[in-house]
Design an enzyme around this catalytic site. Sequence first.
Site, PDB file in Angstrom:
ATOM      1  N   CYS A  96       0.825  -1.217   0.000  1.00  0.00           N
ATOM      2  CA  CYS A  96       0.000   0.000   0.000  1.00  0.00           C
ATOM      3  C   CYS A  96       0.860   1.270   0.000  1.00  0.00           C
ATOM      4  CB  CYS A  96      -0.975  -0.027   1.169  1.00  0.00           C
ATOM      5  SG  CYS A  96      -2.404   1.052   0.951  1.00  0.00           S
ATOM      6  N   HIS A 195      -3.678  -6.239   2.055  1.00  0.00           N
ATOM      7  CA  HIS A 195      -3.502  -6.388   3.489  1.00  0.00           C
ATOM      8  C   HIS A 195      -4.071  -7.748   3.886  1.00  0.00           C
ATOM      9  CE1 HIS A 195      -2.507  -2.116   3.851  1.00  0.00           C
ATOM     10  NE2 HIS A 195      -3.589  -1.832   3.158  1.00  0.00           N
TER      11      HIS A 195
END
Length: 228
Positions: A96, A195
């Site tokens: 990310c 994630h």
Amino acid sequence: MNEKLVKIAYLYEDLMNTYGDSGDVKILSFLLKKQGYDTQVDNISLGDKFDAFDYDFVFFGGGQDFEQTVVAKDLPRHKVTLDKYVNDGNPMLCICGGYQLMGSYYKTNSGVTIKGLGILPLHTVFKADKRMIGDTKYRTEWGEVTAFENHSGQTYFDNTDKLHPLGEMIEGYGNNPQDKCEGLRYRNFIGSYSHGPLLKNVNVANAIVEMILKRHDERINNVQEKAE
């Protein structure tokens, strides 16, 4: 010298660790232990000295805009060592915000441009009207992956000859709503919006362990040669 010690650098662990990204490092440590290796994980934070070539693996997790802005001011000190480390084909995983900061820039919702390292030809634009959140599923060279994404930053490759997606989307958004691909694979560098953590997908984790052990053997050999 402990020839069974794998050294891992965790960039800004205290600032870049959203949605359990530290779990990726814990999973790798567990898998390495099963193969008879100990792990040393060093948190490289603000102001710390860092040489990527002292390590067998570098990890860079995700963070919110504020933390990302703080990290972006400190990060340029490490551009030279990370640039050479990545382009020499050594293993690194960025999630990310860490993934975004390896590119040229990240434009925030307020129009502020956060300058990235520019090691990889990609850029990210925050678009508040499109929050990409939820479970994801995609195909990789190592098989199918399931994960979780939560981001408004949309990432685009500026050189599709050099960069290749980590995976092809089955469910979810990935890099952006248009390209139908997730993350990035460049040599042994992996960038991803996954994630959950990502490496709960043991197929990907095992592939990274192989990269780490190859790098580890090379580092140990280099240390021994210098000592002779």
